[in-house]
Design a protein around this motif. Structure first.
Motif, mmCIF file in Angstrom:
data_model
loop_
_atom_site.group_PDB
_atom_site.id
_atom_site.type_symbol
_atom_site.label_atom_id
_atom_site.label_comp_id
_atom_site.label_asym_id
_atom_site.label_seq_id
_atom_site.Cartn_x
_atom_site.Cartn_y
_atom_site.Cartn_z
ATOM 1 N N LEU A 24 8.655 -11.758 1.865
ATOM 2 C CA LEU A 24 8.031 -11.049 0.756
ATOM 3 C C LEU A 24 8.110 -9.533 0.884
ATOM 4 C CD1 LEU A 24 6.446 -11.196 -1.871
ATOM 5 C CD2 LEU A 24 4.342 -11.440 -0.516
ATOM 6 N N ALA A 25 7.963 -9.026 2.089
ATOM 7 C CA ALA A 25 7.891 -7.574 2.301
ATOM 8 C C ALA A 25 9.041 -6.797 1.654
ATOM 9 C CB ALA A 25 7.794 -7.268 3.793
ATOM 10 N N PRO A 26 10.306 -7.184 1.852
ATOM 11 C CA PRO A 26 11.392 -6.406 1.245
ATOM 12 C C PRO A 26 11.334 -6.402 -0.290
ATOM 13 C CG PRO A 26 12.285 -8.049 2.773
ATOM 14 C CD PRO A 26 10.815 -8.269 2.678
ATOM 15 N N GLN A 27 10.840 -7.485 -0.863
ATOM 16 C CA GLN A 27 10.751 -7.557 -2.321
ATOM 17 C C GLN A 27 9.653 -6.644 -2.868
ATOM 18 O OE1 GLN A 27 11.271 -11.286 -4.294
ATOM 19 N NE2 GLN A 27 12.044 -12.237 -2.422
ATOM 20 N N LEU A 28 8.695 -6.295 -2.002
ATOM 21 C CA LEU A 28 7.608 -5.413 -2.406
ATOM 22 C C LEU A 28 7.843 -3.966 -1.975
ATOM 23 C CD1 LEU A 28 4.559 -7.707 -1.527
ATOM 24 C CD2 LEU A 28 5.734 -7.446 -3.727
ATOM 25 N N GLY A 29 8.882 -3.742 -1.188
ATOM 26 C CA GLY A 29 9.190 -2.393 -0.726
ATOM 27 C C GLY A 29 8.297 -1.912 0.397
ATOM 28 N N VAL A 30 7.789 -2.854 1.198
ATOM 29 C CA VAL A 30 6.942 -2.514 2.344
ATOM 30 C C VAL A 30 7.424 -3.306 3.552
ATOM 31 C CG1 VAL A 30 4.922 -1.978 0.921
ATOM 32 C CG2 VAL A 30 5.213 -4.290 1.812
ATOM 33 N N PRO A 32 6.813 -5.973 6.841
ATOM 34 C CA PRO A 32 5.958 -7.113 7.173
ATOM 35 C C PRO A 32 4.692 -6.670 7.913
ATOM 36 C CG PRO A 32 8.240 -7.635 7.674
ATOM 37 C CD PRO A 32 8.183 -6.166 7.334
ATOM 38 N N THR A 33 4.792 -5.613 8.697
ATOM 39 C CA THR A 33 3.632 -5.084 9.420
ATOM 40 C C THR A 33 2.555 -4.614 8.448
ATOM 41 O OG1 THR A 33 5.062 -4.423 11.250
ATOM 42 C CG2 THR A 33 2.894 -3.378 11.134
ATOM 43 N N THR A 34 2.978 -4.003 7.343
ATOM 44 C CA THR A 34 2.031 -3.555 6.326
ATOM 45 C C THR A 34 1.311 -4.752 5.708
ATOM 46 O OG1 THR A 34 3.293 -1.575 5.830
ATOM 47 C CG2 THR A 34 1.789 -2.342 4.117
ATOM 48 N N LEU A 35 2.061 -5.798 5.358
ATOM 49 C CA LEU A 35 1.441 -6.990 4.789
ATOM 50 C C LEU A 35 0.490 -7.637 5.787
ATOM 51 C CD1 LEU A 35 4.334 -8.713 2.807
ATOM 52 C CD2 LEU A 35 2.601 -7.104 2.002
ATOM 53 N N ASN A 36 0.883 -7.698 7.030
ATOM 54 C CA ASN A 36 0.033 -8.264 8.066
ATOM 55 C C ASN A 36 -1.266 -7.474 8.174
ATOM 56 O OD1 ASN A 36 -0.444 -10.138 10.286
ATOM 57 N ND2 ASN A 36 -0.237 -8.331 11.591
ATOM 58 N N GLY A 37 -1.159 -6.152 8.139
ATOM 59 C CA GLY A 37 -2.344 -5.306 8.210
ATOM 60 C C GLY A 37 -3.301 -5.576 7.059
ATOM 61 N N ILE A 38 -2.760 -5.725 5.867
ATOM 62 C CA ILE A 38 -3.601 -6.016 4.697
ATOM 63 C C ILE A 38 -4.315 -7.352 4.892
ATOM 64 C CG2 ILE A 38 -3.580 -6.577 2.235
ATOM 65 C CD1 ILE A 38 -1.196 -4.564 2.027
ATOM 66 N N GLU A 39 -3.573 -8.349 5.355
ATOM 67 C CA GLU A 39 -4.178 -9.667 5.543
ATOM 68 C C GLU A 39 -5.199 -9.679 6.678
ATOM 69 O OE1 GLU A 39 -1.552 -13.026 5.476
ATOM 70 O OE2 GLU A 39 -0.530 -12.313 3.669
#
Length: 76
Positions: A24-30, A32-39
């Motif tokens: 998902l991360a590349p499709q959102l322009g962020v 995976p670490t950023t997504l992990n942090g949010i979660e």
């Protein structure tokens, strides 16, 4: 109402899409670490949050903030 990307909403959105953070991360322009942090509930810049919400919208996911929090797929 301003949409807030909560950890629960991020998890729900990813589950609805059936994607890993790495997918998902590349499709959102962020990253995976950023997504992990949010979660994990870590703070995120407003500009990053807006980019993610916009990206999820492009993928058909609407972030919800009402009595609770979550996400849903938009009807086609």
């Amino acid at each position: 109402m301003t949409v807030k990307l909560t950890r629960e909403a991020m998890r729900a959105a990813r589950a609805l899409l059936g994607m890993t953070m790495q997918e998902l991360a590349p499709q959102l322009g962020v990253s995976p670490t950023t997504l992990n942090g949010i979660e994990l509930g870590k703070p995120v810049r407003a500009s990053t949050e807006a980019r993610i919400i916009e990206g999820l919208s492009r993928l058909g996911v609407e972030i919800l903030n009402g009595d609770g929090t979550g996400a849903r797929l938009r009807k086609p």
